[in-house]
Write a protein that holds these residues in place. Structure first.
Motif, PDB file in Angstrom:
ATOM      1  N   ILE A  46       0.858  -1.185   0.000  1.00  0.00           N
ATOM      2  CA  ILE A  46       0.000   0.000   0.000  1.00  0.00           C
ATOM      3  C   ILE A  46       0.897   1.239   0.000  1.00  0.00           C
ATOM      4  CG2 ILE A  46      -1.780   1.277   1.246  1.00  0.00           C
ATOM      5  CD1 ILE A  46      -2.293  -1.471   2.736  1.00  0.00           C
ATOM      6  N   VAL A  47       0.646   2.148  -0.928  1.00  0.00           N
ATOM      7  CA  VAL A  47       1.304   3.452  -0.902  1.00  0.00           C
ATOM      8  C   VAL A  47       0.249   4.461  -0.453  1.00  0.00           C
ATOM      9  CG1 VAL A  47       2.595   5.200  -2.163  1.00  0.00           C
ATOM     10  CG2 VAL A  47       2.880   2.780  -2.758  1.00  0.00           C
ATOM     11  N   ASN A  48       0.402   4.968   0.767  1.00  0.00           N
ATOM     12  CA  ASN A  48      -0.527   5.953   1.323  1.00  0.00           C
ATOM     13  C   ASN A  48       0.024   7.336   0.988  1.00  0.00           C
ATOM     14  OD1 ASN A  48      -2.850   6.638   2.847  1.00  0.00           O
ATOM     15  ND2 ASN A  48      -1.579   7.091   4.619  1.00  0.00           N
ATOM     16  N   THR A  49      -0.572   7.987   0.013  1.00  0.00           N
ATOM     17  CA  THR A  49       0.044   9.137  -0.643  1.00  0.00           C
ATOM     18  C   THR A  49      -0.264  10.459   0.025  1.00  0.00           C
ATOM     19  OG1 THR A  49      -1.869   9.348  -2.103  1.00  0.00           O
ATOM     20  CG2 THR A  49      -0.027   7.990  -2.885  1.00  0.00           C
ATOM     21  N   CYS A  50       0.567  11.446  -0.307  1.00  0.00           N
ATOM     22  CA  CYS A  50       0.352  12.847   0.060  1.00  0.00           C
ATOM     23  C   CYS A  50       0.117  13.632  -1.223  1.00  0.00           C
ATOM     24  CB  CYS A  50       1.567  13.388   0.804  1.00  0.00           C
ATOM     25  SG  CYS A  50       1.441  15.149   1.249  1.00  0.00           S
ATOM     26  N   GLY A  51      -0.815  14.581  -1.188  1.00  0.00           N
ATOM     27  CA  GLY A  51      -1.091  15.382  -2.378  1.00  0.00           C
ATOM     28  C   GLY A  51      -1.157  16.852  -2.091  1.00  0.00           C
ATOM     29  N   PHE A  52      -0.422  17.294  -1.082  1.00  0.00           N
ATOM     30  CA  PHE A  52      -0.557  18.663  -0.577  1.00  0.00           C
ATOM     31  C   PHE A  52       0.074  19.685  -1.514  1.00  0.00           C
ATOM     32  CE2 PHE A  52       1.030  21.883   2.693  1.00  0.00           C
ATOM     33  CZ  PHE A  52      -0.146  22.614   2.648  1.00  0.00           C
ATOM     34  N   ILE A  53       1.354  19.506  -1.854  1.00  0.00           N
ATOM     35  CA  ILE A  53       2.061  20.439  -2.734  1.00  0.00           C
ATOM     36  C   ILE A  53       2.806  19.639  -3.797  1.00  0.00           C
ATOM     37  CG2 ILE A  53       2.283  22.281  -1.018  1.00  0.00           C
ATOM     38  CD1 ILE A  53       5.130  21.340  -0.491  1.00  0.00           C
ATOM     39  N   GLU A  54       3.382  20.348  -4.758  1.00  0.00           N
ATOM     40  CA  GLU A  54       3.969  19.696  -5.917  1.00  0.00           C
ATOM     41  C   GLU A  54       5.060  18.695  -5.537  1.00  0.00           C
ATOM     42  OE1 GLU A  54       3.852  18.578  -9.620  1.00  0.00           O
ATOM     43  OE2 GLU A  54       2.568  20.185  -8.848  1.00  0.00           O
ATOM     44  N   ASP A  55       5.957  19.070  -4.631  1.00  0.00           N
ATOM     45  CA  ASP A  55       7.035  18.155  -4.240  1.00  0.00           C
ATOM     46  C   ASP A  55       6.477  16.873  -3.627  1.00  0.00           C
ATOM     47  OD1 ASP A  55       8.899  19.925  -5.153  1.00  0.00           O
ATOM     48  OD2 ASP A  55       9.481  20.685  -3.183  1.00  0.00           O
TER      49      ASP A  55
END
Length: 444
Positions: free
Chosen positions: A44-53
């Protein structure tokens, strides 16, 4: 069948708590948690989508995990903020993902993985954001002596630069009795430091009880015998009440540390950001915190390069950093995010200039932090030992001034045999950049 499953969790501490709840659900449903990607049936890849980096790191992690399909890996699952934010594109653009779950669907993780593993189905689910559970058992993804205690979910602040309200939905507090139950469970499992988090921690309880309840919650957390430190993260300046300040100052278990993201000091830019409060609130608040809480460590985060930020306004921010001499500070280059009001502003600043300005702030802060570290020489601090650092050839830990993962370390020599999670008294003998150096004081 007993499947091996691994977890890669990215981004903030709130996302980590979600990952820990998924791990517990998987364990309860017969999966074995595995730390070696080469031995996993599912990752499982629990992702972050806050900013471009953060988005770029999430995409890279997904494709790196997909490489394991050349070996044992059968199923790749993608959860978290990036999946929620780009749900319409994800199914087509990330064919490597066999399971894609939005924020409201992470409670389905065990059943979804079984469908993919045993039936070969591709599972895509985006339930309402409000279906994200506020509570649940957890398997800690960090060392067992500290934990993040997420007391609320979502955000209603609508800062112009931020997509979090669209990703995580409206603000929802966890009932106080449930927060305290979780805190007691964590304490019984050996946690000695609670880091209280939410998207807007200072708003805790207003939606449930009609008033700000963080001061009362903190008093109750301090009654838990096995807890030694309680730390406050993600606090909004306009909700720092006199009652909250009094609780921080008077409760010995609450470390004299407050994370207060301010973003800027120029009033025009604060209005453009849709932030509540301006410099006439911020400056007196900082003064009051230092007067009422002796020795307080204030951490803040700033944004450089917001659309339309002039050189003069940036210099005002630099002067503010010099004047306030924050003990802990981070500065981000503004990230243009689609779907946000700031992303639609016409006067976007060149990305290279944004980064240059953020770097300038951090250079300023490096000098301030080094000076603060040197000023501690000869003092003693209580330090939470995090173990022996083989590279530094001494012990490492954190003082009250240092939150896990984001702040500096205290490196110290000791008598030997010290265990992670043990509190020790350290006399500060010097500084190494941001970090502090000392030696254990053996009492008695």
């Amino acid at each position: 069948m007993n499947y091996q499953v691994g977890m890669i969790s990215l981004g903030c501490s709130k996302n980590q708590v979600d990952a820990e709840r998924m791990l517990s659900l998987l364990s309860e449903n017969g999966f074995t948690i595995c730390s070696d990607p080469a031995c996993c049936d599912a990752i499982i890849v629990n992702t972050c989508g806050f900013i471009e980096d953060a988005k770029r790191e999430s995409i890279e992690s997904i494709f790196e995990a997909a490489q394991q399909k050349k070996g044992r890996l059968k199923v790749l699952a993608v959860t978290g903020c990036l999946a929620e934010r780009y749900q319409n594109e994800f199914a087509d653009e990330v064919p490597e993902a066999d399971v894609i779950l939005g924020m409201g669907s992470i409670g389905e993780i065990a059943a979804s993985l079984r469908r993919a593993l045993e039936k070969g189905e591709r599972v895509i689910s985006f339930r309402e954001k409000s279906d994200l559970p506020l509570e649940g058992e957890r398997i800690l993804a960090n060392e067992p002596y500290f934990a993040y205690l997420k007391v609320a979910e979502g955000c209603d602040n609508r800062c112009a630069f931020c997509a979090i309200p669209d990703i995580r939905g409206h603000f929802r507090s966890m009932p106080m009795e449930k927060v305290l139950e979780e805190a007691r469970r964590l304490a019984d499992r050996g946690v000695v430091e609670l880091n209280v988090v939410a998207q807007d921690t200072t708003r805790y309880g207003q939606d449930l009880y009609g008033k700000l309840m963080l001061p009362e919650l903190l008093r109750e957390l301090c009654k838990i015998e096995k807890i030694r430190w309680v730390r406050l993260l993600y606090c909004y300046p306009d909700r720092i009440t006199d009652e909250l300040i009094e609780v921080i100052a008077s409760e010995p278990k609450i470390v004299k540390y407050i994370d207060l993201p301010l973003q800027h000091i120029n009033d025009r830019l604060l209005r453009r950001m849709n932030r509540r409060g301006d410099s006439s609130l911020i400056r007196p608040l900082l003064k009051k915190l230092r007067e009422k809480i002796p020795g307080v460590c204030i951490r803040t985060t700033l944004i450089a390069g917001l659309p339309g930020e002039t050189e003069e306004e940036f210099e005002e921010l630099c002067d503010f950093v010099r004047e306030e001499a924050f003990e802990r500070l981070g500065c981000f280059a503004y990230s243009t995010e689609e779907g946000t009001p700031a992303g639609e502003m016409p006067d976007q600043i060149d990305p290279e200039l944004r980064r240059h300005r953020a770097d300038q702030i951090m250079e300023l802060q490096m000098g301030i932090a080094a000076e603060i570290a040197r000023s501690l020489e000869g003092q003693t601090l209580e330090v939470l030992c995090e173990g022996y650092d083989e590279e530094a050839r001494c012990y490492a830990g954190r003082s009250y001034m240092d939150a896990p993962d984001i702040d500096t370390k205290v490196y110290f020599t000791g008598r030997g045999g010290l265990k992670p999670g043990q509190f020790v008294t350290v006399e500060i003998t010097g500084a190494d950049g941001y970090d502090i150096v000392g030696e254990e004081v053996v009492l008695g």
